[in-house]
Motif scaffolding. Structure first.
Motif, PDB file in Angstrom:
ATOM      1  N   LEU A   1      31.714  15.863  15.338  1.00 41.68           N
ATOM      2  CA  LEU A   1      30.549  16.651  14.987  1.00 41.68           C
ATOM      3  C   LEU A   1      29.296  16.085  15.651  1.00 41.68           C
ATOM      4  CD1 LEU A   1      30.459  19.164  13.176  1.00 41.68           C
ATOM      5  CD2 LEU A   1      29.599  17.738  11.336  1.00 41.68           C
ATOM      6  N   HIS A   2      29.182  14.760  15.631  1.00 39.71           N
ATOM      7  CA  HIS A   2      28.020  14.118  16.239  1.00 39.71           C
ATOM      8  C   HIS A   2      27.987  14.322  17.743  1.00 39.71           C
ATOM      9  CE1 HIS A   2      27.390  11.151  12.664  1.00 39.71           C
ATOM     10  NE2 HIS A   2      27.038  12.376  12.388  1.00 39.71           N
ATOM     11  N   SER A   3      29.108  14.174  18.380  1.00 37.12           N
ATOM     12  CA  SER A   3      29.111  14.346  19.838  1.00 37.12           C
ATOM     13  C   SER A   3      28.863  15.811  20.185  1.00 37.12           C
ATOM     14  CB  SER A   3      30.417  13.832  20.446  1.00 37.12           C
ATOM     15  OG  SER A   3      31.396  14.825  20.427  1.00 37.12           O
ATOM     16  N   PHE A   4      29.271  16.700  19.284  1.00 38.05           N
ATOM     17  CA  PHE A   4      28.942  18.115  19.485  1.00 38.05           C
ATOM     18  C   PHE A   4      27.431  18.318  19.504  1.00 38.05           C
ATOM     19  CE2 PHE A   4      27.725  22.098  17.279  1.00 38.05           C
ATOM     20  CZ  PHE A   4      28.106  23.001  18.256  1.00 38.05           C
ATOM     21  N   TYR A   5      26.726  17.653  18.608  1.00 39.11           N
ATOM     22  CA  TYR A   5      25.284  17.832  18.566  1.00 39.11           C
ATOM     23  C   TYR A   5      24.591  17.192  19.750  1.00 39.11           C
ATOM     24  CZ  TYR A   5      25.323  20.391  14.371  1.00 39.11           C
ATOM     25  OH  TYR A   5      25.532  21.396  13.498  1.00 39.11           O
ATOM     26  N   TYR A   6      25.143  16.081  20.194  1.00 43.04           N
ATOM     27  CA  TYR A   6      24.542  15.460  21.367  1.00 43.04           C
ATOM     28  C   TYR A   6      24.678  16.379  22.584  1.00 43.04           C
ATOM     29  CZ  TYR A   6      23.119  11.987  24.745  1.00 43.04           C
ATOM     30  OH  TYR A   6      22.440  11.323  25.740  1.00 43.04           O
ATOM     31  N   GLN A   7      25.861  16.945  22.727  1.00 44.44           N
ATOM     32  CA  GLN A   7      26.080  17.870  23.851  1.00 44.44           C
ATOM     33  C   GLN A   7      25.263  19.151  23.687  1.00 44.44           C
ATOM     34  OE1 GLN A   7      30.333  18.114  23.503  1.00 44.44           O
ATOM     35  NE2 GLN A   7      30.674  16.756  25.254  1.00 44.44           N
ATOM     36  N   SER A   8      25.216  19.633  22.462  1.00 49.91           N
ATOM     37  CA  SER A   8      24.423  20.836  22.200  1.00 49.91           C
ATOM     38  C   SER A   8      22.997  20.661  22.693  1.00 49.91           C
ATOM     39  CB  SER A   8      24.373  21.128  20.693  1.00 49.91           C
ATOM     40  OG  SER A   8      25.630  21.507  20.223  1.00 49.91           O
ATOM     41  N   PHE A   9      22.464  19.486  22.442  1.00 54.92           N
ATOM     42  CA  PHE A   9      21.058  19.275  22.783  1.00 54.92           C
ATOM     43  C   PHE A   9      20.803  19.457  24.273  1.00 54.92           C
ATOM     44  CE2 PHE A   9      17.274  16.877  23.899  1.00 54.92           C
ATOM     45  CZ  PHE A   9      16.374  17.448  23.018  1.00 54.92           C
ATOM     46  N   GLN A  10      21.731  19.063  25.081  1.00 54.25           N
ATOM     47  CA  GLN A  10      21.548  19.244  26.525  1.00 54.25           C
ATOM     48  C   GLN A  10      21.305  20.716  26.842  1.00 54.25           C
ATOM     49  OE1 GLN A  10      21.413  16.243  27.847  1.00 54.25           O
ATOM     50  NE2 GLN A  10      22.180  15.447  25.911  1.00 54.25           N
ATOM     51  N   THR A  11      22.074  21.579  26.188  1.00 53.45           N
ATOM     52  CA  THR A  11      21.913  23.018  26.417  1.00 53.45           C
ATOM     53  C   THR A  11      20.623  23.539  25.801  1.00 53.45           C
ATOM     54  OG1 THR A  11      24.318  23.210  26.405  1.00 53.45           O
ATOM     55  CG2 THR A  11      23.059  25.247  26.167  1.00 53.45           C
ATOM     56  N   LEU A  12      20.339  23.126  24.572  1.00 48.86           N
ATOM     57  CA  LEU A  12      19.074  23.529  23.929  1.00 48.86           C
ATOM     58  C   LEU A  12      17.898  23.160  24.823  1.00 48.86           C
ATOM     59  CD1 LEU A  12      19.637  22.247  20.259  1.00 48.86           C
ATOM     60  CD2 LEU A  12      19.727  24.605  21.032  1.00 48.86           C
ATOM     61  N   TYR A  13      17.947  21.945  25.353  1.00 48.27           N
ATOM     62  CA  TYR A  13      16.823  21.431  26.129  1.00 48.27           C
ATOM     63  C   TYR A  13      16.690  22.149  27.468  1.00 48.27           C
ATOM     64  CZ  TYR A  13      13.494  17.965  27.872  1.00 48.27           C
ATOM     65  OH  TYR A  13      12.380  17.352  28.353  1.00 48.27           O
ATOM     66  N   LYS A  14      17.841  22.417  28.071  1.00 48.41           N
ATOM     67  CA  LYS A  14      17.835  23.111  29.363  1.00 48.41           C
ATOM     68  C   LYS A  14      17.153  24.475  29.249  1.00 48.41           C
ATOM     69  CE  LYS A  14      21.130  24.881  32.812  1.00 48.41           C
ATOM     70  NZ  LYS A  14      22.591  25.081  33.059  1.00 48.41           N
ATOM     71  N   TYR A  15      17.446  25.185  28.172  1.00 49.71           N
ATOM     72  CA  TYR A  15      16.858  26.520  27.970  1.00 49.71           C
ATOM     73  C   TYR A  15      15.792  26.480  26.880  1.00 49.71           C
ATOM     74  CZ  TYR A  15      20.938  28.006  30.623  1.00 49.71           C
ATOM     75  OH  TYR A  15      21.884  28.168  31.601  1.00 49.71           O
ATOM     76  N   ARG A  16      14.999  25.421  26.864  1.00 51.27           N
ATOM     77  CA  ARG A  16      14.112  25.216  25.715  1.00 51.27           C
ATOM     78  C   ARG A  16      13.076  26.314  25.536  1.00 51.27           C
ATOM     79  NH1 ARG A  16      13.429  21.442  29.499  1.00 51.27           N
ATOM     80  NH2 ARG A  16      11.401  21.004  30.437  1.00 51.27           N
ATOM     81  N   PHE A  17      12.650  26.972  26.623  1.00 50.49           N
ATOM     82  CA  PHE A  17      11.644  28.027  26.472  1.00 50.49           C
ATOM     83  C   PHE A  17      12.115  29.109  25.488  1.00 50.49           C
ATOM     84  CE2 PHE A  17      14.281  30.428  29.329  1.00 50.49           C
ATOM     85  CZ  PHE A  17      13.972  31.759  29.089  1.00 50.49           C
ATOM     86  N   ILE A  18      13.403  29.349  25.449  1.00 52.41           N
ATOM     87  CA  ILE A  18      13.927  30.360  24.527  1.00 52.41           C
ATOM     88  C   ILE A  18      13.657  29.960  23.084  1.00 52.41           C
ATOM     89  CG2 ILE A  18      16.057  31.393  23.624  1.00 52.41           C
ATOM     90  CD1 ILE A  18      17.119  31.452  26.492  1.00 52.41           C
TER      91      ILE A  18
END
Lengths: 194, 194
Positions: free
Chosen positions: B78-95
């Motif tokens: 679960l934790h590594s899922f959130y770490y990876q998720s953040f990369q995507t959130l951050y990449k498209y952060r304007f959304i």
DNA sequence: ATAAAATTAGTACATTTGTTCTAAATTATA
DNA sequence: TATAATTTAGAACAAATGTACTAATTTTAT
């Protein structure tokens, strides 16, 4: 009523309905005055938003200071604080629905928010300490987790409306109930078992 | 590289930097092509945003399905899922920084998000049930509180970046670490004492 | 190599917006 | 009541924006 106050009311209504890009022309038309007249009272559009922000901040300060003055802080006082908070959040919802855009457009608002949050963090931690001492909150929670809880509270308070807007779109009373339930549930796992 | 792809890259960069009101002229200038050329590839400005949204949704789906396929779900996964998720959130952060404005402007995106969240809610609850059965999560939490936790996760995931933008303004690695810590702390009081 | 197709730059236009300016109308003041 | 101050409406302007159009250039296919 004062034209200046009526402009603020019309602006609040329109911002809440149409978002931050509602124009001065629409605000003026919405209350039956000319754009020229509006700009006589507010030279710049952003002045309207700044004034509304100041109103919001004042109303919130009153709520927080009332919570701080409570003779004995209980879970109930925290819950009623959130219920009352929601009325203010909802009244000025356009701010929370477009918080980042407003912060970018008007840096003084962002700066104000930032210092406000720093102050609130301390206030909340003090309240938590009291609730721990009173045996309402668990004693086995690390300090870092309390810090994270404070931020969690801020994020959910400030952006629950945005999430609601993107999903369920609850309004008025229904929204207030759902928001309060969300906040209450947030505290549940921190309660001591008694 | 494909001009269409380069436009998307330039747009993503500018939207992340300047917000949702960055114009096609700026996007085109930022990559050294004409506005006319840009509109040859994307007839309407919103088509760019829609394409970026689709990219985000696809990347996220991959992460979620990878989590679902894990042989045994642990807290670590679960934790590594959130770490990876953040990369995507951050990449498209304007959304995420302008989520409501985008939802208002492009209703199909809002509709897509809504149905996505309904699906995710079920997936998360299933994961929670497994973690409870495995003795990792507490067994004494009411169903309504788990439901609230799911929403809490969604709100904090989607709006942590907005809160960060208005307060600490952490970037890249620092932001990723703070986000992950926030998510980890969120689960702490739900862990069983063993 | 030549014709066809795709891509590109640049111009043009209609619309919108914040704001300024002017003159009229209203209100307050003496 | 006469004059001054305030408020209001409406016109006007410059800047910005999305996008359509045209002609040139580049690429692809034969």
């Amino acid at each position: 009523m004062d034209t200046k106050t009526r402009i603020l009311e019309s602006a609040l209504k329109l911002y809440n309905e149409k978002g931050i890009d509602a124009t001065t022309r629409h605000i003026a038309a919405g209350m039956g005055i000319s754009a020229g007249n509006l700009h006589y009272h507010f030279k710049h559009t952003d002045d309207i938003i700044i004034t509304l922000w100041d109103q919001l901040a004042t109303e919130f300060d009153q709520l927080v200071s009332r919570l701080g003055q409570a003779t004995e802080i209980s879970l109930d006082s925290l819950h009623s604080f959130y219920y009352q908070s929601f009325q203010t959040l909802y009244k000025y919802r356009f701010i929370f629905l477009h918080f980042v855009a407003i912060g970018i457009r008007i840096p003084t608002i962002q700066e104000h928010y930032r210092s406000l949050m720093q102050r609130r963090e301390k206030e909340f931690k003090a309240i938590f300490r009291i609730l721990i001492r009173n045996g309402i909150f668990r004693k086995d929670i690390p300090e870092a987790v309390w810090t994270a809880l404070v931020r969690q509270i801020f994020i959910v308070s400030d952006f629950w409306l945005s999430n609601n807007e993107l999903t369920d779109r609850l309004r008025d009373k229904e929204a207030a109930i759902a928001f309060t339930k969300q906040m209450e549930s947030m505290f549940f796992p921190y309660l001591s078992k008694s």
